[in-house]
Every structure is written in C-alpha cells, then in structure tokens.
Write a protein that holds these residues in place. Structure first.
Motif, mmCIF file in Angstrom:
data_model
loop_
_atom_site.group_PDB
_atom_site.id
_atom_site.type_symbol
_atom_site.label_atom_id
_atom_site.label_comp_id
_atom_site.label_asym_id
_atom_site.label_seq_id
_atom_site.Cartn_x
_atom_site.Cartn_y
_atom_site.Cartn_z
ATOM 1 N N THR A 193 0.755 -1.445 -0.008
ATOM 2 C CA THR A 193 -0.263 -0.113 -0.136
ATOM 3 C C THR A 193 0.645 1.307 0.341
ATOM 4 O OG1 THR A 193 -1.803 -1.073 1.459
ATOM 5 C CG2 THR A 193 -1.804 0.908 1.068
ATOM 6 N N LEU A 194 1.973 1.366 0.446
ATOM 7 C CA LEU A 194 2.746 2.237 0.619
ATOM 8 C C LEU A 194 4.092 2.542 -0.544
ATOM 9 C CD1 LEU A 194 4.250 2.431 4.558
ATOM 10 C CD2 LEU A 194 2.561 3.937 3.257
ATOM 11 N N CYS A 195 4.219 1.780 -1.261
ATOM 12 C CA CYS A 195 5.594 1.214 -1.866
ATOM 13 C C CYS A 195 5.133 1.280 -3.814
ATOM 14 C CB CYS A 195 6.535 0.994 -1.353
ATOM 15 S SG CYS A 195 7.172 1.644 -0.090
ATOM 16 N N GLY A 196 3.705 0.216 -3.128
ATOM 17 C CA GLY A 196 3.746 -0.584 -4.572
ATOM 18 C C GLY A 196 3.446 0.123 -5.604
ATOM 19 N N ILE A 197 2.385 1.187 -5.592
ATOM 20 C CA ILE A 197 2.256 1.544 -6.611
ATOM 21 C C ILE A 197 3.290 3.013 -7.377
ATOM 22 C CG2 ILE A 197 1.048 3.968 -7.414
ATOM 23 C CD1 ILE A 197 -0.918 3.301 -5.284
ATOM 24 N N ILE A 199 6.395 1.586 -6.653
ATOM 25 C CA ILE A 199 7.533 0.960 -7.755
ATOM 26 C C ILE A 199 6.990 0.231 -8.443
ATOM 27 C CG2 ILE A 199 8.798 -1.663 -7.115
ATOM 28 C CD1 ILE A 199 8.799 -0.938 -4.251
ATOM 29 N N ALA A 200 5.832 -0.183 -8.891
ATOM 30 C CA ALA A 200 4.848 -0.642 -10.402
ATOM 31 C C ALA A 200 5.450 1.005 -11.377
ATOM 32 C CB ALA A 200 3.626 -0.878 -10.504
ATOM 33 N N LEU A 201 5.179 2.514 -10.695
ATOM 34 C CA LEU A 201 5.832 3.236 -11.729
ATOM 35 C C LEU A 201 6.549 3.444 -11.598
ATOM 36 C CD1 LEU A 201 3.999 6.192 -13.093
ATOM 37 C CD2 LEU A 201 4.730 6.983 -10.728
ATOM 38 N N TYR A 202 7.956 3.328 -11.362
ATOM 39 C CA TYR A 202 9.362 3.134 -11.703
ATOM 40 C C TYR A 202 9.506 1.909 -12.813
ATOM 41 C CZ TYR A 202 14.139 1.702 -11.181
ATOM 42 O OH TYR A 202 15.406 1.466 -11.766
ATOM 43 N N TRP A 203 8.994 0.889 -12.134
ATOM 44 C CA TRP A 203 9.162 -0.343 -13.262
ATOM 45 C C TRP A 203 8.496 -0.017 -14.880
ATOM 46 C CZ3 TRP A 203 13.660 -2.868 -12.851
ATOM 47 C CH2 TRP A 203 14.308 -2.669 -11.452
ATOM 48 N N GLY A 204 7.569 1.193 -14.584
ATOM 49 C CA GLY A 204 6.895 0.820 -16.007
ATOM 50 C C GLY A 204 7.590 2.004 -16.589
#
Length: 263
Positions: A193-197, A199-204
């Motif tokens: 919840t804190l980091c997932g979005i 991190i997903a944005l970074y990897w995208g």
C-alpha cells in the motif's frame, strides 16, 4: 493446513520439517539386559521424562510462540515484497540487456557458422517436426502465471512444525498460526500500500525507456549489422554449399523416413 483453511491441530508437521528432533524416552535412556533398575524407578523415570519435556515445551511456546510466529510472518512478508517488487523486475531488466548482446553475437556467429550448419542440416532435411502451442489467457486471480516468485511462497507449515512427541497447547499453536498469517498478510499489504504504486510506476517508466531504446536505437543498429553481414554470409554460403551440399544431401537419404510429431 486442512481443506477448509483451518490449521490442523493433530498433524502439526505435515511437511516433516522437524522429523529429526523427535525424542522419546527410549531414544535417550535404555538399560541393557544385565543392568536393570527397580521397576518403579524405571516406570517413574519414564513418566518424569515425558512430563517435564511436555511441560517445559508448552511453557516456552506459551510465553514465546505467538511473538515468534508474528515475527516470522513479518519477516517472510518483507522477503516476498522484495522478491515481487524489486528482484524479479531487476532480473527482467538484466535479461533484456543480455538479449541485446545476444542479438549482436548471433549476427556475427550467423555470418560464419550458419552456412556450414545449414548445409549440414540437409542430412536431416526429411525430418518433419510439428509443434502445437496453446494460447494462454490472463488470469486475474492468479497473479504469478509464469511462476516468477514460486520461491518466495512461505506458509506456516513450511516454516514451523511440531513432531508428534512435542505438541504445544492447542490454543497456542492455533493462535500462532493466526498471528503468523495475519502478520505476514498485514505486513505485505501495508508495504504494498505504501510503496506498490510508486514501485510499479518506476518499473513502468524503466521498461518504457528500455522499450524505447530497443525500438528506436538497438533494433536499427542490428538491422544495419544484419545487412552488412548478409553479403558476407551469402558469399560464404555459396562456397560451402558448392563443396558440402551434395555430400549432405546424399547422407540425408539415410534419415528420409523419419517423422517426429510433437504436441
């Protein structure tokens, strides 16, 4: 774990994690035929051994079991988070970069080895191989269809197991399972919840830049390399075919009746 999702209070080590620590009275103390103590001493020693072992183990699990189970739940939640959100995407980036190197190396190898291999392949020119591939559909429930993080799976029974000779109090074992599961799930969901979005944005963005580089830079350079190597390959292929092709075609008659069907 039983089929209904509840912890099994009877079989507490279904994966046999701790078979090696099963200890019974006869595994520790034994009197040979020539040296027997008084029967009541031997009988009471058996009772004292089992009583003290069970009581001491249950006291220790009652005092510490819940906290230790919660700790391991959080520990494996963090390991799972790191595997899913950091390590696996990094490995994917690494494999993509190696793919570029592989293409360059392939172009160079094909220029010199492909004509020889293609000519020698005439020996097996009569072999037919049929391969059928099944299309895969995206499953929203299964979030790891390719098994990228199978090594990060950690269930309660994969970590803690009590052999038959050492059982803690039922409520302690059951609550330890609940604490482990709750701690692991809550910790993982809290971290995602804190980091997932983010991190997903970074990897995208990371894979977008990699894709951009592949499409607009690497692939055109590879095309230039293939064009340059193509002329050398055709010349070399003509020479090799002139010398080896008749021999390989004749040898290929030995395998002319072989048919392979692969489904």
């Amino acid at each position: 774990m039983s089929r209904d999702g509840e912890i099994d209070l009877v079989v507490r080590d279904p994966n046999n994690l701790n078979d090696h620590i099963k200890v019974a009275f006869e595994d520790v103390l034994a009197e040979p035929d020539g040296a027997h103590s008084i029967d009541c001493i031997w009988s009471n020693s058996y009772k004292c051994f089992n009583c003290c072992k069970d009581l001491c183990y249950r006291i220790m699990t009652t005092l510490c079991g819940l906290c230790i189970a919660m700790y391991w739940g959080c520990e494996f939640a963090m390991i799972t988070f790191d595997q899913v959100w950091c390590i696996t995407p990094t490995l994917r980036v690494f494999s993509i970069q190696l793919g570029c190197c592989q293409k360059f190396f392939t172009a160079c190898v094909n220029c010199f080895l492909a004509p020889i291999c293609e000519t020698c392949a005439l020996c097996f020119s009569r072999i037919v191989v049929n391969q059928t591939e099944m299309a895969e559909q995206l499953d929203m429930a299964n979030r790891d269809p390719n098994g990228l993080n199978n090594g990060a799976k950690a269930e309660f029974e994969d970590l803690l197991g009590e052999p038959d000779s050492a059982h803690s109090i039922d409520c302690v074992w059951k609550n330890s399972y609940n604490c482990f599961t709750c701690g692991k799930n809550c910790c993982y969901k809290f971290m995602t919840t804190l980091c997932g979005i983010f991190i997903a944005l970074y990897w995208g963005c990371e894979f977008a830049m990699i894709t951009f580089n592949q499409v607009w830079c690497v692939t055109p350079h590879l095309k230039i390399l293939f064009i340059c190597c193509g002329w050398y390959r055709r010349c070399f292929s003509a020479i090799v075919s002139c010398c080896l092709a008749p021999l390989c075609e004749s040898c290929g008659l030995l395998f002319s009746q072989i048919t392979i069907n692969k489904k």
